[in-house]
Scaffold this motif. Sequence first.
Motif, PDB file in Angstrom:
ATOM      1  N   ILE A  47      54.923  39.500  48.704  1.00 39.03           N
ATOM      2  CA  ILE A  47      54.649  40.845  48.188  1.00 39.03           C
ATOM      3  C   ILE A  47      55.348  40.994  46.831  1.00 39.03           C
ATOM      4  O   ILE A  47      56.545  40.752  46.710  1.00 39.03           O
ATOM      5  CB  ILE A  47      55.150  41.935  49.161  1.00 39.03           C
ATOM      6  CG1 ILE A  47      54.627  41.679  50.578  1.00 39.03           C
ATOM      7  CG2 ILE A  47      54.747  43.315  48.667  1.00 39.03           C
ATOM      8  CD1 ILE A  47      53.130  41.667  50.713  1.00 39.03           C
ATOM      9  N   GLY A  48      54.579  41.389  45.842  1.00 37.84           N
ATOM     10  CA  GLY A  48      55.173  41.544  44.523  1.00 37.84           C
ATOM     11  C   GLY A  48      55.169  40.286  43.679  1.00 37.84           C
ATOM     12  O   GLY A  48      55.633  40.301  42.536  1.00 37.84           O
ATOM     13  N   ASN A  49      54.643  39.165  44.231  1.00 41.53           N
ATOM     14  CA  ASN A  49      54.508  37.950  43.435  1.00 41.53           C
ATOM     15  C   ASN A  49      53.384  38.167  42.419  1.00 41.53           C
ATOM     16  O   ASN A  49      52.219  38.352  42.791  1.00 41.53           O
ATOM     17  CB  ASN A  49      54.185  36.765  44.351  1.00 41.53           C
ATOM     18  CG  ASN A  49      54.057  35.447  43.593  1.00 41.53           C
ATOM     19  OD1 ASN A  49      53.201  35.294  42.739  1.00 41.53           O
ATOM     20  ND2 ASN A  49      54.906  34.495  43.932  1.00 41.53           N
ATOM     21  N   ASP A  50      53.725  38.152  41.151  1.00 38.78           N
ATOM     22  CA  ASP A  50      52.758  38.522  40.111  1.00 38.78           C
ATOM     23  C   ASP A  50      51.554  37.591  40.083  1.00 38.78           C
ATOM     24  O   ASP A  50      50.416  38.033  39.858  1.00 38.78           O
ATOM     25  CB  ASP A  50      53.440  38.529  38.736  1.00 38.78           C
ATOM     26  CG  ASP A  50      54.447  39.659  38.586  1.00 38.78           C
ATOM     27  OD1 ASP A  50      54.357  40.631  39.381  1.00 38.78           O
ATOM     28  OD2 ASP A  50      55.307  39.576  37.685  1.00 38.78           O
TER      29      ASP A  50
ATOM     30  N   ILE B 281      50.239  35.796  42.576  1.00 41.32           N
ATOM     31  CA  ILE B 281      49.367  36.039  43.728  1.00 41.32           C
ATOM     32  C   ILE B 281      48.699  37.402  43.595  1.00 41.32           C
ATOM     33  O   ILE B 281      47.524  37.569  43.930  1.00 41.32           O
ATOM     34  CB  ILE B 281      50.168  35.915  45.037  1.00 41.32           C
ATOM     35  CG1 ILE B 281      50.642  34.474  45.216  1.00 41.32           C
ATOM     36  CG2 ILE B 281      49.322  36.360  46.236  1.00 41.32           C
ATOM     37  CD1 ILE B 281      51.524  34.244  46.417  1.00 41.32           C
ATOM     38  N   GLN B 282      49.432  38.376  43.080  1.00 40.05           N
ATOM     39  CA  GLN B 282      48.855  39.707  42.880  1.00 40.05           C
ATOM     40  C   GLN B 282      47.671  39.652  41.915  1.00 40.05           C
ATOM     41  O   GLN B 282      46.667  40.354  42.093  1.00 40.05           O
ATOM     42  CB  GLN B 282      49.906  40.681  42.349  1.00 40.05           C
ATOM     43  CG  GLN B 282      49.406  42.114  42.200  1.00 40.05           C
ATOM     44  CD  GLN B 282      48.962  42.722  43.520  1.00 40.05           C
ATOM     45  OE1 GLN B 282      49.760  42.826  44.440  1.00 40.05           O
ATOM     46  NE2 GLN B 282      47.692  43.105  43.619  1.00 40.05           N
ATOM     47  N   ALA B 283      47.759  38.780  40.917  1.00 35.08           N
ATOM     48  CA  ALA B 283      46.666  38.658  39.954  1.00 35.08           C
ATOM     49  C   ALA B 283      45.384  38.173  40.644  1.00 35.08           C
ATOM     50  O   ALA B 283      44.281  38.628  40.311  1.00 35.08           O
ATOM     51  CB  ALA B 283      47.064  37.694  38.835  1.00 35.08           C
ATOM     52  N   ILE B 284      45.532  37.262  41.613  1.00 36.18           N
ATOM     53  CA  ILE B 284      44.362  36.800  42.372  1.00 36.18           C
ATOM     54  C   ILE B 284      43.865  37.912  43.284  1.00 36.18           C
ATOM     55  O   ILE B 284      42.657  38.174  43.367  1.00 36.18           O
ATOM     56  CB  ILE B 284      44.713  35.536  43.183  1.00 36.18           C
ATOM     57  CG1 ILE B 284      45.110  34.390  42.241  1.00 36.18           C
ATOM     58  CG2 ILE B 284      43.538  35.118  44.065  1.00 36.18           C
ATOM     59  CD1 ILE B 284      45.655  33.164  42.954  1.00 36.18           C
ATOM     60  N   ALA B 285      44.799  38.585  43.954  1.00 41.86           N
ATOM     61  CA  ALA B 285      44.415  39.691  44.841  1.00 41.86           C
ATOM     62  C   ALA B 285      43.665  40.775  44.071  1.00 41.86           C
ATOM     63  O   ALA B 285      42.690  41.351  44.570  1.00 41.86           O
ATOM     64  CB  ALA B 285      45.658  40.267  45.519  1.00 41.86           C
ATOM     65  N   ASP B 286      44.101  41.032  42.834  1.00 43.64           N
ATOM     66  CA  ASP B 286      43.462  42.072  42.011  1.00 43.64           C
ATOM     67  C   ASP B 286      41.981  41.767  41.768  1.00 43.64           C
ATOM     68  O   ASP B 286      41.167  42.688  41.657  1.00 43.64           O
ATOM     69  CB  ASP B 286      44.189  42.212  40.677  1.00 43.64           C
ATOM     70  CG  ASP B 286      45.533  42.905  40.802  1.00 43.64           C
ATOM     71  OD1 ASP B 286      45.781  43.531  41.854  1.00 43.64           O
ATOM     72  OD2 ASP B 286      46.345  42.805  39.857  1.00 43.64           O
ATOM     73  N   GLN B 287      41.647  40.489  41.697  1.00 46.66           N
ATOM     74  CA  GLN B 287      40.243  40.109  41.470  1.00 46.66           C
ATOM     75  C   GLN B 287      39.349  40.572  42.627  1.00 46.66           C
ATOM     76  O   GLN B 287      38.155  40.804  42.441  1.00 46.66           O
ATOM     77  CB  GLN B 287      40.128  38.597  41.329  1.00 46.66           C
ATOM     78  CG  GLN B 287      40.856  38.005  40.133  1.00 46.66           C
ATOM     79  CD  GLN B 287      40.821  36.481  40.165  1.00 46.66           C
ATOM     80  OE1 GLN B 287      39.931  35.878  40.756  1.00 46.66           O
ATOM     81  NE2 GLN B 287      41.804  35.861  39.525  1.00 46.66           N
ATOM     82  N   TYR B 288      39.954  40.700  43.813  1.00 43.44           N
ATOM     83  CA  TYR B 288      39.200  41.104  45.003  1.00 43.44           C
ATOM     84  C   TYR B 288      39.433  42.577  45.362  1.00 43.44           C
ATOM     85  O   TYR B 288      38.861  43.070  46.334  1.00 43.44           O
ATOM     86  CB  TYR B 288      39.585  40.214  46.192  1.00 43.44           C
ATOM     87  CG  TYR B 288      39.251  38.760  45.981  1.00 43.44           C
ATOM     88  CD1 TYR B 288      37.977  38.264  46.264  1.00 43.44           C
ATOM     89  CD2 TYR B 288      40.196  37.877  45.482  1.00 43.44           C
ATOM     90  CE1 TYR B 288      37.661  36.932  46.059  1.00 43.44           C
ATOM     91  CE2 TYR B 288      39.894  36.546  45.264  1.00 43.44           C
ATOM     92  CZ  TYR B 288      38.624  36.071  45.556  1.00 43.44           C
ATOM     93  OH  TYR B 288      38.315  34.749  45.341  1.00 43.44           O
ATOM     94  N   GLY B 289      40.284  43.246  44.589  1.00 44.08           N
ATOM     95  CA  GLY B 289      40.583  44.647  44.866  1.00 44.08           C
ATOM     96  C   GLY B 289      41.368  44.837  46.156  1.00 44.08           C
ATOM     97  O   GLY B 289      41.175  45.838  46.862  1.00 44.08           O
TER      98      GLY B 289
ATOM     99  N   THR C 176      45.347  43.978  48.421  1.00 42.55           N
ATOM    100  CA  THR C 176      46.789  43.797  48.268  1.00 42.55           C
ATOM    101  C   THR C 176      47.148  42.322  48.441  1.00 42.55           C
ATOM    102  O   THR C 176      46.359  41.523  48.966  1.00 42.55           O
ATOM    103  CB  THR C 176      47.556  44.614  49.314  1.00 42.55           C
ATOM    104  OG1 THR C 176      47.257  44.099  50.623  1.00 42.55           O
ATOM    105  CG2 THR C 176      47.174  46.090  49.259  1.00 42.55           C
ATOM    106  N   THR C 177      48.352  41.973  48.019  1.00 42.65           N
ATOM    107  CA  THR C 177      48.811  40.592  48.226  1.00 42.65           C
ATOM    108  C   THR C 177      48.884  40.282  49.717  1.00 42.65           C
ATOM    109  O   THR C 177      48.585  39.158  50.135  1.00 42.65           O
ATOM    110  CB  THR C 177      50.191  40.356  47.578  1.00 42.65           C
ATOM    111  OG1 THR C 177      51.105  41.364  48.027  1.00 42.65           O
ATOM    112  CG2 THR C 177      50.107  40.392  46.065  1.00 42.65           C
ATOM    113  N   ALA C 178      49.267  41.269  50.520  1.00 47.07           N
ATOM    114  CA  ALA C 178      49.335  41.051  51.967  1.00 47.07           C
ATOM    115  C   ALA C 178      47.952  40.737  52.526  1.00 47.07           C
ATOM    116  O   ALA C 178      47.781  39.805  53.329  1.00 47.07           O
ATOM    117  CB  ALA C 178      49.929  42.273  52.667  1.00 47.07           C
TER     118      ALA C 178
END
Length: 269
Positions: free
Chosen positions: A205-208, A210-218, A220-222
């Motif tokens: 959680i909060g890993n930038d 991984i968050q960037a990949i999660a953002d592509q799918y709309g 959360t990192t979780a």
Amino acid sequence: MSKLTDTYTLSNGVKIPQLGFGTWQVPASIAQRAVADALKAGYRHIDTAKAYHNEREVGLAIKASGLARSDVFVTTKLPAETKTYEGALKDFESSMQALDLDYVDLYLVHAPWPWAKAGTNYDQENREVWRAMEEIYQSGKAKAIGISNFGVHEMENVFADATVKPMVNQIRYFIGNTEPAVTKFAQDAGLLVEAYSPLATGRLIGNDRIQAIADQYGVTTAQLAIRFCLQNGVLPLPKASHLEHAQNNADVDGFVISDADMALLNSWQ
């Protein structure tokens, strides 16, 4: 259907919900509420252990939920320190008393060695413990049996004498720590691999990156981390102390991680 109700089928035909609710590090003081919230959120697979000191509270939450016993898949575990046939039978009975249930759906050997002696050889002891596990299984009080934290050597050791093969190996598994050799060996042998700490105990959680990949799918990192496990055929066991987090963790049906991103995540350093 959702991953809370979709199932994997174990080697003995038992069906297990694809997404579970973990209770490791959930103290007894809040465990009953946390499990009650998870059941309200739709979870039907609860994972505990004698070592977590919250079996009683897990059992109370299940009984108070109003759900039929057959609708909730319950896992508990034999303490890692218990390495005798007699000790295994005794500890199983104490877990059953704490849970106050007629049976558990899955009973696991928590580790191949006592935690204080991690990495040491307990081959003979594990064969004795597995003999007790088979007896528990034959009694019908555990619908399935398995192992946890077992490496390839420890699995081979148990397989050698087993008349009933383990059906599950629960291991520490998350993006960046997928234990490929252990996972492949277990899956090739017909064991379902379960992932405890699929969020790396919160470190993802909060890993930038991984968050960037999660953002592509709309998402959360979780949600990305949990979906990653599922797409690898591994059963994730995220834990949550709050209803909102439990609901968020389960909301993984609306997206699919691309093959390219799965390859990237599987090679994560």
